[in-house]
Design an enzyme around this catalytic site. Structure first.
Site, PDB file in Angstrom:
ATOM      1  N   GLY A 178      -4.018  -4.232  -4.638  1.00 29.47           N
ATOM      2  CA  GLY A 178      -5.069  -3.329  -5.075  1.00 29.47           C
ATOM      3  C   GLY A 178      -4.472  -1.968  -5.294  1.00 29.47           C
ATOM      4  CG  HIS A 179      -2.433  -0.891  -8.223  1.00 25.07           C
ATOM      5  ND1 HIS A 179      -1.281  -1.617  -8.046  1.00 25.07           N
ATOM      6  CD2 HIS A 179      -3.010  -1.310  -9.342  1.00 25.07           C
ATOM      7  CE1 HIS A 179      -1.186  -2.452  -9.053  1.00 25.07           C
ATOM      8  NE2 HIS A 179      -2.199  -2.289  -9.848  1.00 25.07           N
ATOM      9  CE  LYS A 208       3.358  -2.369  -4.406  1.00 27.02           C
ATOM     10  NZ  LYS A 208       2.861  -2.116  -3.035  1.00 27.02           N
ATOM     11  CG  ASP A 258      -1.770  -1.208   1.354  1.00 31.39           C
ATOM     12  OD1 ASP A 258      -2.210  -1.718   0.326  1.00 31.39           O
ATOM     13  OD2 ASP A 258      -1.966  -1.671   2.493  1.00 31.39           O
ATOM     14  CD  GLN A 299       0.942  -8.742  -2.456  1.00 31.89           C
ATOM     15  OE1 GLN A 299       1.692  -9.439  -3.114  1.00 31.89           O
ATOM     16  NE2 GLN A 299      -0.278  -8.460  -2.850  1.00 31.89           N
TER      17      GLN A 299
HETATM   18  P1  IMP Z   1      -2.617 -12.669   1.718  1.00 35.09           P
HETATM   19  O1  IMP Z   1      -1.634 -12.108   0.760  1.00 35.09           O
HETATM   20  O2  IMP Z   1      -4.052 -12.421   1.330  1.00 35.09           O
HETATM   21  O3  IMP Z   1      -2.350 -14.121   2.004  1.00 35.09           O
HETATM   22  O4  IMP Z   1      -2.442 -11.902   3.126  1.00 35.09           O
HETATM   23  C1  IMP Z   1      -1.268 -12.053   3.921  1.00 35.09           C
HETATM   24  C2  IMP Z   1      -0.912 -10.715   4.574  1.00 35.09           C
HETATM   25  O5  IMP Z   1      -0.478  -9.808   3.578  1.00 35.09           O
HETATM   26  C3  IMP Z   1      -2.061 -10.024   5.296  1.00 35.09           C
HETATM   27  O6  IMP Z   1      -1.542  -9.355   6.424  1.00 35.09           O
HETATM   28  C4  IMP Z   1      -2.569  -9.021   4.279  1.00 35.09           C
HETATM   29  O7  IMP Z   1      -3.208  -7.918   4.898  1.00 35.09           O
HETATM   30  C5  IMP Z   1      -1.268  -8.615   3.632  1.00 35.09           C
HETATM   31  N1  IMP Z   1      -1.428  -8.141   2.250  1.00 35.09           N
HETATM   32  C6  IMP Z   1      -1.608  -8.909   1.147  1.00 35.09           C
HETATM   33  N2  IMP Z   1      -1.676  -8.124   0.060  1.00 35.09           N
HETATM   34  C7  IMP Z   1      -1.518  -6.871   0.462  1.00 35.09           C
HETATM   35  C8  IMP Z   1      -1.449  -5.616  -0.219  1.00 35.09           C
HETATM   36  O8  IMP Z   1      -1.546  -5.516  -1.450  1.00 35.09           O
HETATM   37  N3  IMP Z   1      -1.274  -4.527   0.573  1.00 35.09           N
HETATM   38  C9  IMP Z   1      -1.117  -4.611   1.908  1.00 35.09           C
HETATM   39  N4  IMP Z   1      -1.162  -5.748   2.579  1.00 35.09           N
HETATM   40  C10 IMP Z   1      -1.353  -6.872   1.874  1.00 35.09           C
END
Ligand code: IMP
Length: 441
Positions: free
Chosen positions: A40-41, A16, A13, A223
């Site tokens: 998500g952007h 990017k 977040d 991420q």
């Molecule tokens: P997952 O990727 O859905 O398995 O989530 C694992 C961890 O990564 C969690 O703490 C999510 O909140 C975090 N996370 C996954 N994708 C994002 C992102 O794009 N931005 C921020 N946090 C993320």
């Protein structure tokens, strides 16, 4: 531009999407290399706002070829929805290629994401529940189904039969009998494969050939470094490598093809989901930053945890990514705070350290050691944009000092400063840098 990688230097977040969109003006190809629709952007393009989870940010630009690389996990339903939205908003004639090697997220991955999280109790990561972890688990456990497999009915049938039988046992072991229907899943996924067929190909060869022809390629990370399973706050991480090295692996190019690595960081820190966060602010300032910075997840809508900038964590990101430069976003959000803190070290078990702890309990015990800096006045979005147009030296002097302090401590130059969501609210220092000591390609 040559080949550049843009990665998140924090917990995701970082903005990017905006940075990649900004850079994609000079790019011929924009490729995603990790993650899935957990990302998500939000991108402003003309009068339209686009919220992408899977599509590379560059897809809205004419002349840019978008690639979803082999390192990404794809929920085809989400992808088809995003493409339909794109067309509904008048973006046609886009060029999208999807790696035949990218893994597919299937319905059982979504179910297992929930079950695995519940089983972990207090150790749950707080996932986005998009099936990301189970899909990557299947990839390395060799149960995975690729985008290319969706186009081969026999192979899809063969793989799906095995996977479904195992997933039924697995969900039962978690205490939830599930009747995953082979025929229904097969028909749905085969049909979605047919809809996406024209996009699916060997994207590694496409990228390698483009690089040989000196095309400019932008590799877009999802991420962030601290969510990387090898280098982040494990086990409170995502399931794909989010660091710059993954740019090569997840897109199918050699590591030496990468010329430049940019780390995106906010002027402060945020985190969604569980896990230690040393500079977290649980007071009014944290609430203020969340409100002014609109810190709510693009994918889940969850409020983000907010805190001060952390140079221990950022220094770790500089190291493990080999950052050539930083892009600092949301500097405007800190406007109006009288004093601003930056963590320069941690105190853990009575010792001062500047090394980011790997042991999660040790990290949870870390106390930040702060350097206090002067704040600057709040400005309206129009004022920030006007300052951005006039350049770095027109920023409030305390804001300039803040940025200079951060890059001085990290030993990495800042090549972009973002002061708001619009493209105009951006200070682009790339040309100055190119002439400076750190040679940009
Ligand atoms: P997952 O990727 O859905 O398995 O989530 C694992 C961890 O990564 C969690 O703490 C999510 O909140 C975090 N996370 C996954 N994708 C994002 C992102 O794009 N931005 C921020 N946090 C993320």
């Amino acid at each position: 531009m040559a080949v550049e990688v843009v990665v998140g230097a924090q917990w995701g977040d970082e903005g990017k999407g905006k940075v990649v969109d900004f850079y994609s003006e000079d790019a011929e190809i924009v490729a995603r290399f990790n993650g899935g629709d957990n990302a998500g952007h939000t991108i402003m393009f003309g009068a339209n706002e686009f919220k992408f989870h899977l599509l590379p940010a560059g897809i809205v630009r004419k002349g840019v070829t978008a690639v979803i690389g082999n390192g990404v996990v794809i929920n085809p339903e989400v992808l088809l929805r995003e493409l339909a939205d794109l067309e509904a908003k008048g973006i046609r004639g886009y060029k999208l290629f999807i790696s035949e090697r990218a893994q597919v997220i299937l319905p059982y991955h979504l179910v297992l994401d929930g079950l695995e999280e519940s089983a972990k109790g207090g150790m749950k990561a707080g996932t986005t529940k998009r099936g990301i972890g189970p899909a990557y688990s299947d990839k390395v456990a060799r149960f995975g189904i690729t985008m290319g497999d969706l186009l081969d009915a026999d192979l899809l049938k063969q793989k799906l039969e095995v996977a479904i039988a195992v997933k039924k046992k697995l969900t039962a072991a978690y205490g939830q009998e599930q009747d995953f229907q082979f025929k229904k899943i097969f028909d749905t996924y085969y049909e979605m494969g047919q809809k996406l067929k024209k996009h699916i190909r060997n994207t590694s060869s496409l990228l390698v050939q483009a690089i040989q022809r000196k095309k400019s390629v932008l590799l877009e990370g999802a991420q962030g470094t601290l969510l990387d399973p090898d280098h982040g706050t494990y086990p409170y991480v995502t399931s794909s490598n989010a660091v710059a090295g993954a740019g090569a692996i997840g897109s199918g190019i050699g590591p030496r093809a990468i010329d430049w690595v940019v780390g995106v960081t906010k002027a402060y820190t945020t985190r969604v989901g569980e896990g230690p966060f040393t500079t977290e602010l649980k007071d009014d300032i944290g609430i203020h930053i969340r409100k002014v910075g609109n810190e709510y997840g693009t994918t889940t809508g969850r409020p983000r945890r907010c805190g001060w900038l952390d140079l221990v964590a950022l220094g770790h990101a500089v190291d493990v990514n080999g950052l050539d430069a930083l892009a600092v976003t949301k500097l405007d959000v800190l406007g109006g705070l009288r004093r601003i803190n930056v963590a320069v070290a941690y105190r853990v078990d009575g010792e001062r350290t500047t090394i980011f702890p790997a042991n999660i309990n040790r990290l949870a015990r870390a106390e930040p050691v702060y350097k206090e800096l002067d704040g600057w006045e709040a400005q309206s979005p129009a004022e920030w944009t006007s300052m951005a147009k006039r350049g770095f030296s027109h920023l409030p002097s305390a804001a300039q000092e803040y940025l200079e302090y951060v890059c001085g401590e990290l030993g990495v130059p800042i090549e972009l400063v973002s002061l708001g969501p619009s493209r105009e609210a951006t200070i682009d220092l790339r040309d100055e840098l190119r002439e400076g000591p750190a040679q940009r390609p």
